[in-house]
Design an enzyme around this catalytic site. Structure first.
Site, PDB file in Angstrom:
ATOM      1  N   LYS A 173       0.842  -1.209   0.000  1.00  0.00           N
ATOM      2  CA  LYS A 173       0.000   0.000   0.000  1.00  0.00           C
ATOM      3  C   LYS A 173       0.871   1.251   0.000  1.00  0.00           C
ATOM      4  CE  LYS A 173      -4.186  -1.512   2.187  1.00  0.00           C
ATOM      5  NZ  LYS A 173      -4.830  -1.743   3.443  1.00  0.00           N
TER       6      LYS A 173
HETATM    7  N1  GLU Z   1      -8.205  -6.145   6.816  1.00  0.00           N
HETATM    8  C1  GLU Z   1      -7.330  -7.136   6.271  1.00  0.00           C
HETATM    9  C2  GLU Z   1      -6.387  -6.498   5.276  1.00  0.00           C
HETATM   10  O1  GLU Z   1      -6.637  -5.420   4.785  1.00  0.00           O
HETATM   11  C3  GLU Z   1      -8.063  -8.255   5.566  1.00  0.00           C
HETATM   12  C4  GLU Z   1      -8.597  -9.217   6.532  1.00  0.00           C
HETATM   13  C5  GLU Z   1      -9.273 -10.413   5.961  1.00  0.00           C
HETATM   14  O2  GLU Z   1      -9.567 -10.453   4.746  1.00  0.00           O
HETATM   15  O3  GLU Z   1      -9.533 -11.303   6.730  1.00  0.00           O
HETATM   16  O4  GLU Z   1      -5.373  -7.096   4.973  1.00  0.00           O
END
Ligand code: GLU
Length: 459
Positions: free
Chosen positions: A247
């Site tokens: 990111k």
């Molecule tokens: N919030 C997590 C992320 O952005 C993803 C979590 C999930 O898909 O279980 O990597």
């Protein structure tokens, strides 16, 4: 069982190509199964999560055409869909585990945990909590806000991953983990399990970076008496340097690609081919959904190929309607001359930014870069421009025939040919070294503008 998938981004940066691929595969799977696609914002990391990133995630997903059935903006029966609004629910379930003796309060200080970690690493052991507070019965040490830890049973946890097949973990490798921090906020592993259960997610499809979290989550699903969803972990997407996309690298963000003039269909078609082979050719979302299957996905990482994206973008632009392209550029889509200009140049553009550049000589004045002026001020170039202007002035319409006649005349007058004849003309009319065929440049500009531009470089 109704198929329900979810995309659960943390808004700590812009949506990048790798995560967009995760969203796409969740969307395709839900669509193929006539199920629901849910968008959930995982913003419990309050320091790094920004409202601006949540907004850009929503805007980018919409722009890509990946609409959701339930989400933070649309709402839905299992909401709210933002983790920061669900903290009380997590606490309720944590309390349940505590009451049932499946979780406990831990008062260990950061310093102590760090010391334990160092000792374990020095002894060549995997670092994990040593369980000191597991059986404390007495009251709490004054002034210490405890965390809640899940009592991890010592056992093997096996599951069948949709992509990787049978996977086994041993819980001894991670030990009792935190489910609620000392600030009262649920950890990722805890919140995600409560949410996936409450939101009735049937299939979790996410990046490989989460596969080691899955055994922890399975233990929680089981302890809470929830039905465990099926899991599929997508191999990572690497950049050209073979390093996983991050990111933090904004050049791979969907918003940067959008600003760089890439069309949603080109991005969709490129990311669909990261670990999947739906065949050649630019394909629509519904058609992709028709042939999608988790069992068809590759187990190895894939590399994001910028050239492939440019190829799909060029195909998408040349197949697009002139009105659609004019709208994208912000030009009036109902003028005949604009439409003609777009039709004439669109096959030469790999991006919308390039398209705009190719159109600019026809919609405004020309910008002459330094190197163009160097050529245009050469005596041979001025001769060629003069001869061209004289020939053009004798004709009413600058069509195909006129063009041939003009070129013949200029050749005779100047004895020039090839680049020495064509480059000065192209530069004077468009400011560019390359572009659409010169005959089309004349047609689009019309006699008046052609003569005026040629005159600019004559004594
Ligand atoms: N919030 C997590 C992320 O952005 C993803 C979590 C999930 O898909 O279980 O990597």
């Amino acid at each position: 069982m109704r198929v329900r998938t979810r995309f659960a981004p943390s808004p700590t940066g812009h949506l990048h190509i790798g995560n967009a691929r995760t969203a796409l595969f969740n969307w395709l799977f839900a669509r193929r199964s006539n199920g629901d696609f849910i968008l959930r914002i995982e913003d419990t990391d309050t320091e790094r999560s920004l409202a601006e990133f949540e907004r850009s995630h929503l805007a980018d997903l919409k722009w890509l055409g990946l609409a959701w059935n339930e989400g933070p903006d649309t709402g839905g029966p299992k909401g709210p869909y933002r983790q920061s609004e669900r903290l009380d629910t997590y606490l309720e379930y944590a309390q349940r585990l505590l009451t049932e003796g499946l979780a406990y309060r831990c008062y260990c200080t950061k310093e102590r945990l760090e010391e334990v970690r160092k000792r374990q690493v020095a002894a060549g052991m995997p670092p994990r909590y040593d369980g000191r507070c597991r059986d404390i019965k007495s009251g709490s040490p004054a002034g210490v806000e405890p965390v809640l830890r899940f009592k991890v049973p010592e056992r093997q946890i096996a599951f069948t991953d949709g992509v990787h097949g049978d996977v086994i973990f041993d819980s001894r490798s991670f030990g009792d983990f935190v489910i609620i921090g000392s600030d009262g906020v649920a950890s990722y592993n805890f919140a995600v399990v409560i949410d996936d259960a409450m939101m009735e997610i049937s299939h979790v499809i996410r990046g490989d970076d989460h596969i080691s979290n899955t055994p922890r989550q399975i233990l929680l699903f089981e302890s809470l008496g929830f039905k465990t969803p099926s899991f599929s972990h997508l191999p990572l997407v690497l950049g050209g340097n073979r390093v996983p996309l991050s990111k933090r690298d904004s050049s791979f963000s969907v918003s940067a690609l959008r600003a760089g003039g890439f069309l949603p269909s080109a991005i969709i078609n490129t990311i669909a081919r990261l670990g999947w082979s739906p065949g050649e050719g630019l394909t629509g979302l519904d058609e992709l959904a028709g042939s999608f299957g988790i069992e068809k996905l590759s187990k190895s990482p894939s590399v994001f190929d910028m050239e492939r994206l440019r190829f799909y973008n060029k195909t998408a632009i040349s197949g697009a309607d002139a009105g659609y392209l004019l709208n994208l550029i912000g030009l009036p889509a109902d003028k005949e001359d604009m439409t003609a200009a777009v039709e004439a140049v669109k096959d030469n553009a790999s991006t919308v930014v390039e398209l705009k550049g190719l159109l600019s000589p026809f919609i405004g004045d020309v910008q002459y870069p330094e190197d163009a002026l160097l050529v245009l001020n050469e005596p041979y170039a001025k001769e060629a421009l003069k001869a061209f202007r004289e020939e053009a002035e004798n004709l009413d319409m600058l069509d195909d025939n006129a063009y041939k006649k003009i070129i013949e005349g200029v050749k005779k007058k100047t004895n020039e040919s090839g680049k020495r004849l064509f480059l000065p003309i192209r530069l004077a009319l468009t400011g560019e070294r390359h572009g659409i065929e010169l005959v089309n440049v004349l047609r689009l500009l019309g006699k008046e503008k052609v003569i005026e531009r040629l005159k600019r470089f004559q004594p």
